[in-house]
Design a protein around this motif. Sequence first.
Motif, mmCIF file in Angstrom:
data_model
loop_
_atom_site.group_PDB
_atom_site.id
_atom_site.type_symbol
_atom_site.label_atom_id
_atom_site.label_comp_id
_atom_site.label_asym_id
_atom_site.label_seq_id
_atom_site.Cartn_x
_atom_site.Cartn_y
_atom_site.Cartn_z
ATOM 1 N N LEU A 15 -86.256 25.573 -10.608
ATOM 2 C CA LEU A 15 -86.249 26.673 -9.656
ATOM 3 C C LEU A 15 -86.584 26.137 -8.269
ATOM 4 C CD1 LEU A 15 -88.214 29.272 -11.795
ATOM 5 C CD2 LEU A 15 -85.734 29.087 -11.542
ATOM 6 N N SER A 16 -85.709 26.389 -7.308
ATOM 7 C CA SER A 16 -85.940 25.934 -5.941
ATOM 8 C C SER A 16 -86.896 26.906 -5.260
ATOM 9 C CB SER A 16 -84.612 25.843 -5.179
ATOM 10 O OG SER A 16 -84.819 25.411 -3.858
ATOM 11 N N VAL A 17 -88.187 26.654 -5.437
ATOM 12 C CA VAL A 17 -89.188 27.604 -4.945
ATOM 13 C C VAL A 17 -89.693 27.263 -3.547
ATOM 14 C CG1 VAL A 17 -89.966 28.183 -7.262
ATOM 15 C CG2 VAL A 17 -91.041 26.287 -6.052
ATOM 16 N N SER A 18 -89.357 26.085 -3.022
ATOM 17 C CA SER A 18 -89.908 25.659 -1.739
ATOM 18 C C SER A 18 -89.149 26.232 -0.542
ATOM 19 C CB SER A 18 -89.922 24.135 -1.645
ATOM 20 O OG SER A 18 -88.620 23.615 -1.783
ATOM 21 N N ASP A 19 -88.034 26.918 -0.786
ATOM 22 C CA ASP A 19 -87.258 27.554 0.274
ATOM 23 C C ASP A 19 -86.939 28.990 -0.141
ATOM 24 O OD1 ASP A 19 -86.866 25.283 2.152
ATOM 25 O OD2 ASP A 19 -85.793 24.408 0.451
ATOM 26 N N ALA A 74 -93.744 20.031 -2.626
ATOM 27 C CA ALA A 74 -93.231 20.511 -1.338
ATOM 28 C C ALA A 74 -94.266 21.356 -0.616
ATOM 29 C CB ALA A 74 -91.943 21.303 -1.543
ATOM 30 N N ALA A 75 -95.127 22.045 -1.376
ATOM 31 C CA ALA A 75 -96.168 22.863 -0.758
ATOM 32 C C ALA A 75 -97.237 22.015 -0.094
ATOM 33 C CB ALA A 75 -96.807 23.759 -1.817
ATOM 34 N N ILE A 76 -97.337 20.756 -0.495
ATOM 35 C CA ILE A 76 -98.314 19.851 0.116
ATOM 36 C C ILE A 76 -97.798 19.313 1.445
ATOM 37 C CG2 ILE A 76 -99.601 17.691 -0.226
ATOM 38 C CD1 ILE A 76 -99.448 18.200 -3.201
ATOM 39 N N ARG A 77 -96.505 19.172 1.572
ATOM 40 C CA ARG A 77 -95.916 18.537 2.752
ATOM 41 C C ARG A 77 -95.815 19.477 3.947
ATOM 42 N NH1 ARG A 77 -91.287 17.229 -1.049
ATOM 43 N NH2 ARG A 77 -92.030 15.509 -2.350
ATOM 44 N N ASP A 78 -95.634 20.784 3.698
ATOM 45 C CA ASP A 78 -95.317 21.685 4.794
ATOM 46 C C ASP A 78 -95.915 23.059 4.521
ATOM 47 O OD1 ASP A 78 -93.041 23.817 5.894
ATOM 48 O OD2 ASP A 78 -93.417 22.154 7.253
ATOM 49 N N SER A 79 -96.466 23.705 5.567
ATOM 50 C CA SER A 79 -97.108 25.013 5.397
ATOM 51 C C SER A 79 -96.095 26.113 5.114
ATOM 52 C CB SER A 79 -97.927 25.358 6.639
ATOM 53 O OG SER A 79 -97.095 25.398 7.799
ATOM 54 N N THR A 80 -94.911 26.027 5.733
ATOM 55 C CA THR A 80 -93.882 27.036 5.484
ATOM 56 C C THR A 80 -93.409 26.988 4.048
ATOM 57 O OG1 THR A 80 -93.145 26.897 7.783
ATOM 58 C CG2 THR A 80 -91.630 27.894 6.195
ATOM 59 N N ARG A 81 -93.182 25.778 3.535
ATOM 60 C CA ARG A 81 -92.776 25.638 2.139
ATOM 61 C C ARG A 81 -93.896 26.067 1.194
ATOM 62 N NH1 ARG A 81 -89.198 20.087 1.530
ATOM 63 N NH2 ARG A 81 -87.509 20.712 2.941
ATOM 64 N N ARG A 82 -95.120 25.949 1.652
ATOM 65 C CA ARG A 82 -96.236 26.388 0.814
ATOM 66 C C ARG A 82 -96.166 27.901 0.579
ATOM 67 N NH1 ARG A 82 -100.351 24.981 3.944
ATOM 68 N NH2 ARG A 82 -100.076 22.821 3.286
ATOM 69 N N ARG A 83 -95.843 28.646 1.627
ATOM 70 C CA ARG A 83 -95.727 30.097 1.482
ATOM 71 C C ARG A 83 -94.568 30.461 0.556
ATOM 72 N NH1 ARG A 83 -96.741 29.885 7.149
ATOM 73 N NH2 ARG A 83 -94.513 30.191 7.563
ATOM 74 N N TYR A 84 -93.437 29.801 0.728
ATOM 75 C CA TYR A 84 -92.295 30.060 -0.140
ATOM 76 C C TYR A 84 -92.625 29.705 -1.594
ATOM 77 C CZ TYR A 84 -88.882 31.064 3.562
ATOM 78 O OH TYR A 84 -88.185 31.645 4.590
ATOM 79 N N THR A 85 -93.296 28.586 -1.795
ATOM 80 C CA THR A 85 -93.629 28.149 -3.153
ATOM 81 C C THR A 85 -94.496 29.170 -3.863
ATOM 82 O OG1 THR A 85 -93.467 25.804 -2.536
ATOM 83 C CG2 THR A 85 -94.710 26.333 -4.528
ATOM 84 N N ALA A 129 -92.959 16.741 -8.873
ATOM 85 C CA ALA A 129 -91.807 16.281 -8.084
ATOM 86 C C ALA A 129 -92.272 15.352 -6.971
ATOM 87 C CB ALA A 129 -91.013 17.455 -7.528
ATOM 88 N N ALA A 130 -93.306 14.568 -7.261
ATOM 89 C CA ALA A 130 -93.907 13.698 -6.250
ATOM 90 C C ALA A 130 -93.019 12.493 -5.967
ATOM 91 C CB ALA A 130 -95.285 13.240 -6.720
ATOM 92 N N GLU A 131 -92.955 12.114 -4.707
ATOM 93 C CA GLU A 131 -92.268 10.903 -4.279
ATOM 94 C C GLU A 131 -93.245 9.799 -3.917
ATOM 95 O OE1 GLU A 131 -89.698 11.939 -1.088
ATOM 96 O OE2 GLU A 131 -88.498 13.363 -2.274
ATOM 97 N N LYS A 132 -94.500 10.201 -3.625
ATOM 98 C CA LYS A 132 -95.542 9.247 -3.284
ATOM 99 C C LYS A 132 -96.778 9.544 -4.119
ATOM 100 C CE LYS A 132 -93.946 8.823 1.503
ATOM 101 N NZ LYS A 132 -94.319 8.944 2.941
ATOM 102 N N ALA A 133 -97.624 8.533 -4.250
ATOM 103 C CA ALA A 133 -98.810 8.688 -5.091
ATOM 104 C C ALA A 133 -99.769 9.749 -4.544
ATOM 105 C CB ALA A 133 -99.530 7.345 -5.227
ATOM 106 N N LEU A 134 -99.775 9.959 -3.228
ATOM 107 C CA LEU A 134 -100.679 10.939 -2.624
ATOM 108 C C LEU A 134 -100.262 12.381 -2.916
ATOM 109 C CD1 LEU A 134 -101.328 9.302 0.878
ATOM 110 C CD2 LEU A 134 -102.877 9.376 -1.089
ATOM 111 N N GLU A 135 -99.056 12.580 -3.402
ATOM 112 C CA GLU A 135 -98.559 13.937 -3.628
ATOM 113 C C GLU A 135 -98.828 14.449 -5.037
ATOM 114 O OE1 GLU A 135 -94.796 13.671 -0.472
ATOM 115 O OE2 GLU A 135 -94.444 13.617 -2.643
ATOM 116 N N ILE A 136 -99.314 13.619 -5.901
ATOM 117 C CA ILE A 136 -99.580 14.047 -7.265
ATOM 118 C C ILE A 136 -101.034 14.496 -7.391
ATOM 119 C CG2 ILE A 136 -100.144 11.715 -8.077
ATOM 120 C CD1 ILE A 136 -98.805 12.424 -10.732
ATOM 121 N N ARG A 137 -101.263 15.547 -8.145
ATOM 122 C CA ARG A 137 -102.594 16.102 -8.331
ATOM 123 C C ARG A 137 -102.991 16.026 -9.807
ATOM 124 N NH1 ARG A 137 -102.338 15.287 -3.827
ATOM 125 N NH2 ARG A 137 -102.749 16.646 -2.026
#
Length: 271
Positions: free
Chosen positions: A125-129, A156-167, A188-196
């Motif tokens: 599901l494309s939830v970030s947009d 995607a919610a970690i990278r951008d505030s707008t995408r966070r609201r959409y997510t 869906a992490a691309e970098k190690a800092l994006e995984i929780r």
Amino acid sequence: MSVFMDLNLTFTGDKDELRKLVETAAHLGYSTVAINYVFEPDTKKKTPVPTPLPISELIQTPPIVQGRSQPIKILNRLTIMMSDSSHYRASCPEYRHYDLLAVQPDTDKLFLSACMTYDIDLICLSVSDRLPFFYKRAPVFGALERGVAFEVSYSAAIRDSTRRRYTLANAMFHSDICKGKNMVVSSAAEKALEIRGPYDVMNLTQLFGLTERCGKDAVTTNCRSVVLHGESRKTAGGIIRTFKRPDTAQINLSEDCPASKRARADITEGN
């Protein structure tokens, strides 16, 4: 003790970053991860399906999972970005190279086909947009009956505030429809800092409208069901033919009888 899984570590071509991702996932307590190859077919020309790299080539020695005495399990996954019905090929032999098969439809008709007919394991599901379409409960329940799960990603919610609201909004919309059933939450992490960590993800799912129990299932039980569904999808493609073995005492073993020759051949093959 629960077995946590993250079924979406994005493959970007950077092997060093991918190793860091897997090592971070193991350190956070994930027992199973899936390396996700995102495939965007070209409508005008037939684009070949990528072949996954061997796990041994990416990571020679899988790291040990934190709190467990076993190495992390690494799977291969293919996600097809669908904007046309021809992008999914039911008889494509390259799909069998992957442990998990997922699609991300862009229209309501493709979403309906993915829920009701496609032989897949996950629907992304494309939830970030902004949602490209709105769907109803009927196709979602049809997918649930077939054992197909729905995936929501949070990186995607970690990278951008707008995408966070959409997510948050879109995840709440879907959780309200499916009531948390067969819902998988991945990074869906691309970098190690994006995984929780898994417990942080469980807390995040409460913002998606899931209960505490459903939030835990989204990173444990539902993920395990997806992995088992992928195993059955790859193996349930054979045909067994059975026939009754004739009794040798009732067969005329005459050399001139064609039926006897066929019976002797069957008996020889059976022995």
